[in-house]
Design an enzyme around this catalytic site. Sequence first.
Site, mmCIF file in Angstrom:
data_model
loop_
_atom_site.group_PDB
_atom_site.id
_atom_site.type_symbol
_atom_site.label_atom_id
_atom_site.label_comp_id
_atom_site.label_asym_id
_atom_site.label_seq_id
_atom_site.Cartn_x
_atom_site.Cartn_y
_atom_site.Cartn_z
ATOM 1 N N HIS A 37 33.736 33.013 35.602
ATOM 2 C CA HIS A 37 33.203 33.800 34.486
ATOM 3 C C HIS A 37 32.883 32.887 33.291
ATOM 4 O O HIS A 37 31.861 33.031 32.638
ATOM 5 C CB HIS A 37 34.227 34.843 34.026
ATOM 6 N N GLN A 61 31.379 51.528 41.857
ATOM 7 C CA GLN A 61 31.083 50.540 42.894
ATOM 8 C C GLN A 61 32.238 50.333 43.863
ATOM 9 O O GLN A 61 32.186 49.439 44.705
ATOM 10 C CB GLN A 61 30.641 49.213 42.274
HETATM 11 P P1 AMP Z 1 33.153 40.101 38.451
HETATM 12 O O1 AMP Z 1 34.075 40.136 37.272
HETATM 13 O O2 AMP Z 1 33.808 39.661 39.707
HETATM 14 O O3 AMP Z 1 32.336 41.368 38.580
HETATM 15 O O4 AMP Z 1 32.095 38.951 38.135
HETATM 16 C C1 AMP Z 1 31.333 38.951 36.966
HETATM 17 C C2 AMP Z 1 30.260 37.890 37.073
HETATM 18 O O5 AMP Z 1 30.870 36.616 37.253
HETATM 19 C C3 AMP Z 1 29.340 38.114 38.277
HETATM 20 O O6 AMP Z 1 28.001 37.818 37.911
HETATM 21 C C4 AMP Z 1 29.871 37.147 39.288
HETATM 22 O O7 AMP Z 1 28.908 36.714 40.227
HETATM 23 C C5 AMP Z 1 30.318 35.994 38.392
HETATM 24 N N1 AMP Z 1 31.323 35.180 39.091
HETATM 25 C C6 AMP Z 1 32.456 35.602 39.689
HETATM 26 N N2 AMP Z 1 33.093 34.585 40.296
HETATM 27 C C7 AMP Z 1 32.328 33.482 40.087
HETATM 28 C C8 AMP Z 1 32.436 32.103 40.467
HETATM 29 N N3 AMP Z 1 33.448 31.652 41.194
HETATM 30 N N4 AMP Z 1 31.456 31.259 40.067
HETATM 31 C C9 AMP Z 1 30.403 31.698 39.338
HETATM 32 N N5 AMP Z 1 30.248 32.982 38.946
HETATM 33 C C10 AMP Z 1 31.193 33.861 39.307
#
Ligand code: AMP
Length: 285
Positions: A37, A61
């Site tokens: 993030h 979701q």
């Molecule tokens: P989430 O909180 O899992 O919904 O993720 C929020 C955003 O962070 C989304 O756009 C994810 O693709 C991105 N994200 C989550 N994990 C990673 C990671 N390891 N590397 C890069 N971006 C990430």
Amino acid sequence: MKVIRDPGRLNKLLNGPRRSARSIGFVPTMGALHFGHLSLIKQARQDNKIVVVSIFVNPAQFGPKEDLNTYPCTLRNDFALCRKAGVDLVFLPDSKVMYLEGFSSFVNVEKLSDMLCGVTRPGHFRGVATVMAKLLNIVAPSVLYLGQKDAQQAVIIKKMVRDLNFPVKVKVMPTVREKSGLAMSSRNSYLNEGQKLKALVLSKALCLAKSLIDHGQRDASRIIQRMKELIGRKKQVIIDYIAIVDLEELKVIKKINRNCMICLAVKIGKVRLIDNAFIHKVADV
Ligand code: AMP
């Protein structure tokens, strides 16, 4: 740094920057923030005058048997990380405010939502696209930052932005990994030490695929077979899917002769993990 819970208030607050054409970078998250993030937030900070991060565990979701009620929540730490990274506004809405009583309008990006993860998670991407449309309307950012980690989600959101004329630029940032190779994810916190070791097989399988391609293998089914064999050696790692697909339509590719993506999803115990790797155009052999 301000924490705003009300969509109307956030929208109003951002009117100032919008009128004076100050760019707004937006990073939507479900919280339990980690370096993945943070890489998005840092890029947003670098590119824009104002940075908005949303923290919202979106019920739309999650399937009925999924982990909505146990999804990790580390708000104090999230705020500290956001503050340190120079975030201006954190949007922290309640699900009752996001989904008012009688809510009945959904965004469905057809076809793309039904493949890969969409097969085992029916309705998941409808929930993702719907909340993203809502968030884009509330924040109206100049640039939206997404992670390559959720590759299918990024493809779907880019398609929605294009199809529905959202006036926003989408930037997709590379996957951030632990030193071990494990892709960072809020869900990794569900894994015990033994499971974390087993989870390394995802990135190892992707490395194997890349090395096979480097050595001239172009037959997708053979590559997938070798990945399956590698993962199959780990007890308690159940493969959901392994696929090699093109980057726009996520259509299955048989021969590796253009830019494509290898993606996979497995289950370790109750934890579902995904990962992917790009393959840049390789020469025919
Ligand atoms: P989430 O909180 O899992 O919904 O993720 C929020 C955003 O962070 C989304 O756009 C994810 O693709 C991105 N994200 C989550 N994990 C990673 C990671 N390891 N590397 C890069 N971006 C990430």
